[in-house]
Design a protein around this motif. Structure first.
Motif, PDB file in Angstrom:
ATOM      1  N   TYR A  25      60.498  85.461  23.076  1.00 38.16           N
ATOM      2  CA  TYR A  25      59.780  85.770  24.483  1.00 38.16           C
ATOM      3  C   TYR A  25      59.602  84.769  25.048  1.00 38.16           C
ATOM      4  CZ  TYR A  25      55.490  85.383  27.301  1.00 38.16           C
ATOM      5  OH  TYR A  25      54.665  85.555  28.010  1.00 38.16           O
ATOM      6  N   ASP A  26      60.320  82.931  24.371  1.00 34.87           N
ATOM      7  CA  ASP A  26      60.002  81.559  25.917  1.00 34.87           C
ATOM      8  C   ASP A  26      61.388  81.069  25.127  1.00 34.87           C
ATOM      9  OD1 ASP A  26      57.346  80.518  24.353  1.00 34.87           O
ATOM     10  OD2 ASP A  26      59.441  80.581  23.586  1.00 34.87           O
ATOM     11  N   SER A  50      56.623  88.607  35.871  1.00 32.15           N
ATOM     12  CA  SER A  50      56.127  88.539  34.820  1.00 32.15           C
ATOM     13  C   SER A  50      54.871  89.498  34.304  1.00 32.15           C
ATOM     14  CB  SER A  50      55.470  86.833  34.762  1.00 32.15           C
ATOM     15  OG  SER A  50      54.804  86.863  35.465  1.00 32.15           O
ATOM     16  N   SER A  52      51.607  90.140  31.715  1.00 26.60           N
ATOM     17  CA  SER A  52      50.631  89.733  30.194  1.00 26.60           C
ATOM     18  C   SER A  52      51.040  90.823  29.549  1.00 26.60           C
ATOM     19  CB  SER A  52      49.557  89.784  30.649  1.00 26.60           C
ATOM     20  OG  SER A  52      49.558  91.074  31.224  1.00 26.60           O
ATOM     21  N   ASN A  74      56.616  89.284  29.206  1.00 29.90           N
ATOM     22  CA  ASN A  74      57.409  88.758  29.555  1.00 29.90           C
ATOM     23  C   ASN A  74      57.399  87.984  30.646  1.00 29.90           C
ATOM     24  OD1 ASN A  74      59.730  89.518  32.115  1.00 29.90           O
ATOM     25  ND2 ASN A  74      58.073  91.681  30.918  1.00 29.90           N
ATOM     26  N   LEU A  75      58.046  86.527  30.748  1.00 29.60           N
ATOM     27  CA  LEU A  75      57.803  85.544  31.859  1.00 29.60           C
ATOM     28  C   LEU A  75      58.464  86.530  33.108  1.00 29.60           C
ATOM     29  CD1 LEU A  75      58.413  82.730  29.324  1.00 29.60           C
ATOM     30  CD2 LEU A  75      56.001  83.365  30.128  1.00 29.60           C
ATOM     31  N   TYR A  79      62.888  83.398  34.993  1.00 33.17           N
ATOM     32  CA  TYR A  79      62.304  82.960  33.485  1.00 33.17           C
ATOM     33  C   TYR A  79      63.322  82.520  32.827  1.00 33.17           C
ATOM     34  CZ  TYR A  79      60.992  80.074  29.540  1.00 33.17           C
ATOM     35  OH  TYR A  79      60.529  79.064  28.728  1.00 33.17           O
TER      36      TYR A  79
END
Ligand SMILES: O=C(O)c1[nH]c(=O)[nH]c(=O)c1I
Length: 309
Positions: A25-26, A50, A52, A74-75, A79
């Motif tokens: 995810y990050d 992005s 939520s 997703n961001l 990103y």
């Protein structure tokens, strides 16, 4: 034995990686996969903006697997692209996968044109199989739409590209899908995404909030379906299109079976979510032990060599 592998022109020290959506995810999660025994990673499927995602609870583990209706949280594309470009400087010897999909056909082309024009030198995985965005169908169940989309994409996209597919359950669908994919210079297809719209119940209630509890199923439940999809396409596709095997991999034996069916890379989803990145070392060692016992030196020695009765 070595479990190294190759996808397209890229070599990987190990044939294991995460499945999109899990541990990706990050930067924090992706860094953990980089520092694990995994050969590479794929990002969470990115959209232009992005997201939520769906209301929680939206993921639930069961004894035999998992159910999820994340809803594509997703961001955002930028990103992940920024991070992938940074990694090309800090890890120039490694190749990573970028998963993406647009919320519309137009967005998909916008995303892929951005990738094409960027300095990204990894492999792109176009997700044609998200089952959890309310109102959005799994694209790859519509072969005409899929063929039209790929035709347009390959008119401008020249970097390595693969597609993440939903499971098919009908031999005629394997035939029809393979006929379409064989028309394009795909680097790989990834079989399978979660089995869409299952339902898990505990006591008298569903276990996830979105879609009245309906969600994608992963884990032990789906290995027979995953193996069948890997092998069905392995037998039907041009050898230039490789197969990534995803679904139901808990042990080295499960990975061995995916490779026996024709997989060149094996992804961990539910198992990785439950066990964490140490699962990569455990499963790699289990596969190596099986290979040593059987006298296989590389995965090429048994890839696709499933025996029939
Ligand atoms: O709900 C999700 O985010 C999700 N969940 C899945 O099981 N597969 C997918 O491709 C996606 I995009």
């Amino acid at each position: 034995a070595t479990t190294k592998t190759k996808i397209g022109n890229s070599e990987f020290r190990n044939c294991f990686m995460n499945a999109a959506g899990v541990y990706c995810y990050d930067k924090n999660e992706l860094e953990q996969v980089i520092n694990s025994a995994a050969g590479t990673f794929v990002t969470k499927t990115a959209t232009l903006q992005s997201r939520s995602g769906n209301p929680e609870p939206r993921y639930h583990d069961t004894a035999l697997g998992s159910i999820n209706s994340m809803g594509l949280p997703n961001l955002g594309f930028d990103y992940y692209l920024d991070y992938l470009l940074e990694l090309q400087k800090t890890h120039p010897d490694r190749t990573f996968f970028f998963s993406l999909v647009g919320m519309s056909t137009e967005d998909t082309h916008t995303l892929l044109k951005k990738v094409q024009e960027s300095d990204f030198n990894g492999i792109t995985e176009l997700n044609l199989s998200c089952p959890n965005v309310p109102g959005k169908p799994q694209i790859a169940y519509d072969m005409e739409t899929t063929e039209n989309l790929l035709t347009d994409i390959f008119s401008y996209f020249k970097k390595p590209l693969g597609v993440k597919l939903p499971p098919y359950f009908d031999i005629v669908h394997f035939d029809q899908a393979a006929t379409v994919f064989n028309k394009f210079p795909l680097t790989f297809i990834n079989c399978v995404n979660s089995i869409g719209n299952g339902l898990v119940i505990e006591d008298e209630s569903v276990v996830i909030k979105p879609k009245n509890g309906f969600g994608g199923i992963g884990g032990e439940y789906i290995k027979p379906t995953a193996l069948a999809n890997v092998h069905a396409f392995y037998k039907r596709l041009n050898p230039s299109i490789q197969i990534i095997g995803t679904g139901g991999v808990l042990t080295g034996q499960d990975a061995f079976e995916h490779i026996l069916c024709g997989a060149s890379m094996v992804q961990l989803g539910t198992t990785l979510h439950k066990e964490g990145p140490s699962a990569f070392e455990r499963i790699t060692n289990e596969l190596k032990a099986i290979m040593d016992k059987k006298g296989y030196k590389t995965i090429e020695d048994f890839k696709g060599k499933l025996k029939y009765l």
